[in-house]
Design an enzyme around this catalytic site. Structure first.
Site, PDB file in Angstrom:
ATOM      1  CG  HIS A 144      21.872  50.100  45.656  1.00 16.86           C
ATOM      2  ND1 HIS A 144      21.088  50.400  44.572  1.00 16.86           N
ATOM      3  CD2 HIS A 144      23.145  50.113  45.204  1.00 16.86           C
ATOM      4  CE1 HIS A 144      21.852  50.567  43.515  1.00 16.86           C
ATOM      5  NE2 HIS A 144      23.101  50.391  43.867  1.00 16.86           N
TER       6      HIS A 144
ATOM      7  NE  ARG B 136      38.329  44.459  44.489  1.00 20.49           N
ATOM      8  CZ  ARG B 136      38.483  44.300  45.803  1.00 20.49           C
ATOM      9  NH1 ARG B 136      38.336  45.319  46.618  1.00 20.49           N
ATOM     10  NH2 ARG B 136      38.802  43.118  46.305  1.00 20.49           N
TER      11      ARG B 136
ATOM     12  CD  GLU C 252      44.222  38.311  40.923  1.00 20.93           C
ATOM     13  OE1 GLU C 252      43.299  38.373  41.737  1.00 20.93           O
ATOM     14  OE2 GLU C 252      44.292  39.021  39.915  1.00 20.93           O
TER      15      GLU C 252
ATOM     16  CG  ASP D 109      40.551  35.970  42.164  1.00 26.99           C
ATOM     17  OD1 ASP D 109      39.535  35.253  42.130  1.00 26.99           O
ATOM     18  OD2 ASP D 109      40.583  37.127  41.706  1.00 26.99           O
TER      19      ASP D 109
ATOM     20  CB  CYS E 244      45.113  44.254  48.065  1.00 24.91           C
ATOM     21  SG  CYS E 244      45.337  43.306  46.569  1.00 24.91           S
TER      22      CYS E 244
HETATM   23  C1  PEP Z   1      41.777  39.270  45.270  1.00 24.78           C
HETATM   24  O1  PEP Z   1      41.584  38.476  44.348  1.00 24.78           O
HETATM   25  O2  PEP Z   1      42.228  38.943  46.378  1.00 24.78           O
HETATM   26  C2  PEP Z   1      41.450  40.707  45.109  1.00 24.78           C
HETATM   27  C3  PEP Z   1      41.805  41.581  46.025  1.00 24.78           C
HETATM   28  O3  PEP Z   1      40.799  41.099  44.001  1.00 24.78           O
HETATM   29  P1  PEP Z   1      39.270  40.850  43.676  1.00 24.78           P
HETATM   30  O4  PEP Z   1      38.579  40.510  44.960  1.00 24.78           O
HETATM   31  O5  PEP Z   1      38.828  42.145  43.085  1.00 24.78           O
HETATM   32  O6  PEP Z   1      39.302  39.737  42.703  1.00 24.78           O
HETATM   33 MG    MG Z   2      41.273  39.000  42.238  1.00 25.59          MG
END
Ligand code: PEP
Ligand code: MG
Length: 567
Positions: A186, A293, A428, A452, A499
């Site tokens: 936090h 998300r 991913e 990922d 992303c």
């Molecule tokens: C990713 O895997 O790149 C992603 C944007 O999702 P997360 O970080 O939530 O797994």
């Molecule tokens: Mg991901």
């Protein structure tokens, strides 16, 4: 010099103010009049809640709504019947209110601490914070007050709790140093929201740094320099100035379209975790939401959010974005994202296990609640549905069939929704990259999740320090996967975005431009910087660098070449 976690960017130079915890020691006593003791506890709890509410109100103005909610959460937790009933029962047994509070809250704290999930460990910190507040009321002692500080203060504290942060006068704080806390604590979240340079987890900071000492807080590199020399002071003043100048210069990109050096239009989007973040994205000049998300909605709840609750959250984002595209990722549960009330079994290999779309397709009735909420919200803006962790086309087909089923139900029930809502894929997994051509035929868009994708391609767990050297998107294996996804998407005429964190890596920008990526989705503070980097590259220059880099064989060579070419 001391090293810690670089939790909030920037450089602060100033004078140490040690925020020492109040002395909350007491002698436990045996109580006779247990009703009077219960009343005494209740009175202290009431005052604590009133003060906390006042702090939350103040925080809403000085810090932001999300952060104020952390304080409101404290009130709920303090009034939680589970905790108050246990405290009252202990008082009824003759224990004094102070002791009953300490014993009961410590029991809850330990319970939360023993859980693997980060969210629960944060709850443990909240409990400790509440205990301090109520105990101070019971004992009539003052807790640390950071509301009256001399200008240029560097707050040094064991842990910067949300309640301390509530009173901070941003103007007077040049930096923050704590002994505990990581990037997702936090204190880190709040420091970033306040844009105060912060270095966390500096061992023994409160012992080593003294009141009145001059220190430099380098929140970029995670360094704290005590008693700096004149030379160091001059050096860091220069660094602080160039950091500030860089930020000011980026303002030139506010309100401007995102275009390459040769005028090719791109989309600069933002990643968000809850509906309130959408305003921050717009304030930071994002043109769209590239990743919402949605699991954070689920993590913040005590039970599965209802269709109406989800609809409200998605609608809010769509309305805030005023018709600009909003990509909402369906529930990405599992892996490192646990949602306690879902009672998912522990698995030996959670990242390869029962998670994300796999869980959702196995629980279609639950999944349909989310899909229906998304469809209903699509009547209020340009909402697109994104499916996480896809590895085969069957999964996409299955989701699309469920979307059609939901459309049929909603039409019968008289709801409005976007008939042509797009269903795209979070790219991913190594599997998805390998069949990008097959998936591109049936997906409305791709968004590359490099966080990922890097892990799955390199078979390197992003949380495991011992294999961290393999977790890098500069490896040719990852670059080839990204290239394949983008080029197949472009060939099939679908929108391709990114992303994952790599979207904000300026070293990677020319490669992404060369391959024809359309949307860059980054965190709010990276919007203007990414727009600037995009503006510095023409297709021809990006292509030349791409041709050189894709010949290279090692991650080090790739990174060095990209650094050499960086603008
Ligand atoms: C990713 O895997 O790149 C992603 C944007 O999702 P997360 O970080 O939530 O797994
Ligand atoms: Mg991901």
């Amino acid at each position: 010099m001391y090293e810690g976690v670089n939790a909030s960017e920037g450089i602060g130079i100033g004078t140490v103010v040690l925020a020492v915890e109040p002395d909350l020691s007491f002698e436990p006593t045996k109580v006779e009049d247990t009703q009077a003791e219960r009343d005494r506890y209740q009175a202290a709890l009431d005052v604590f809640c009133q003060k906390t509410q006042a702090q939350a109100d103040r925080m809403k103005v000085t810090v932001g709504e999300n952060e104020a909610e952390i304080m409101s959460g404290h009130i709920m937790l303090a009034q939680d019947p589970g905790m108050t009933d246990a405290i009252n029962a202990s008082i009824d047994g003759g224990t004094c209110a102070e002791q009953a509070l300490v014993e009961t809250s410590t029991m809850f704290e330990n319970m939360f601490l023993s859980m693997d999930d980060e969210m629960f460990r944060l709850r443990a910190a909240d409990i400790a914070d509440i205990r301090t507040g109520i105990l101070a009321e019971l004992l009539g002692r003052e807790v640390v007050d950071l509301s009256v500080l001399p200008a240029g203060s560097i707050i040094v504290v064991h842990d910067l709790t949300p309640s301390m942060t509530a009173t901070i006068d941003k103007e007077n704080v040049a930096g923050i140093v704590t002994e505990v806390g990581g990037r997702t604590s936090h204190s880190a979240i709040i420091a970033r929201a306040l844009e105060i340079p912060a270095v966390l987890s500096v061992p023994n900071a409160c012992g080593a740094l003294h009141n009145g000492m001059t220190v430099i807080v380098d929140g970029i590199n995670g360094h704290v320099i005590n008693d700096p020399t004149d030379e160091q002071l001059a050096d860091y003043r220069e660094r602080a100035e160039s950091f500030a100048a860089e930020k000011r210069a980026l303002e030139a990109f506010r309100g401007k379209p995102t275009v390459t050096a040769d005028g090719d239009k791109k989309v600069l989007a933002c990643n968000i975790g809850n509906p309130e973040d959408a305003k921050g994205a717009v304030d930071h000049d994002a043109e769209a939401i590239g990743l919402f998300r949605s699991e954070f909605l689920f993590m913040d709840a005590k039970e599965l959010p209802s269709e109406d609750e989800q609809f409200e959250a998605y609608r809010k984002v769509a309305v805030t974005l005023k018709g600009a595209p909003v990509i909402i990722r369906t529930l990405d549960v599992g892996g490192d994202k646990e949602i306690p009330y879902m009672n998912l079994q522990k698995e030996d290999n959670p990242f390869m296990g029962y998670r994300a779309v796999r869980y959702c397709l196995d629980n279609p009735e639950e999944y349909k609640v989310q899909l229906r909420a998304l469809l209903r919200a699509s009547a209020f803006g340009d909402i697109k549905i994104m499916v996480p962790l896809v590895t085969c086309v069957e999964e996409l087909r299955h989701v699309k069939a469920l979307v059609e089923e939901c459309k049929g139900e909603l039409a019968t029930e008289g709801y409005k929704f976007n008939e042509n809502i797009e269903v795209g894929i979070m790219m991913e997994t190594a599997a998805a990259a390998n069949i990008a051509d097959i998936l591109a035929e049936e997906a409305a868009f791709f968004s590359i999740g490099t966080n990922d994708l890097t892990g799955y391609t390199m078979a390197s767990d992003r949380g495991n320090d011992r294999v961290a050297y393999l977790y890098s998107w500069y490896y040719p294996a990852v670059l080839r996967a990204i290239k394949k996804i983008i080029t197949e998407g472009v060939k099939h005429g679908i929108m391709v975005g990114m992303c994952g964190e790599a979207a904000a890596d300026p070293l990677l920008t020319p490669l992404l431009l060369s391959w024809g990526m359309e949307e860059f989705s980054v965190s709010a503070p990276s919007v203007l910087k990414t727009r600037k980097t995009i503006s510095q590259w023409s297709k021809a220059d990006a292509d030349a660098l791409e041709a050189e880099v894709m010949q290279l064989k090692t991650a080090d060579e790739v990174k060095a070449a990209l650094e050499k070419a960086a603008r």
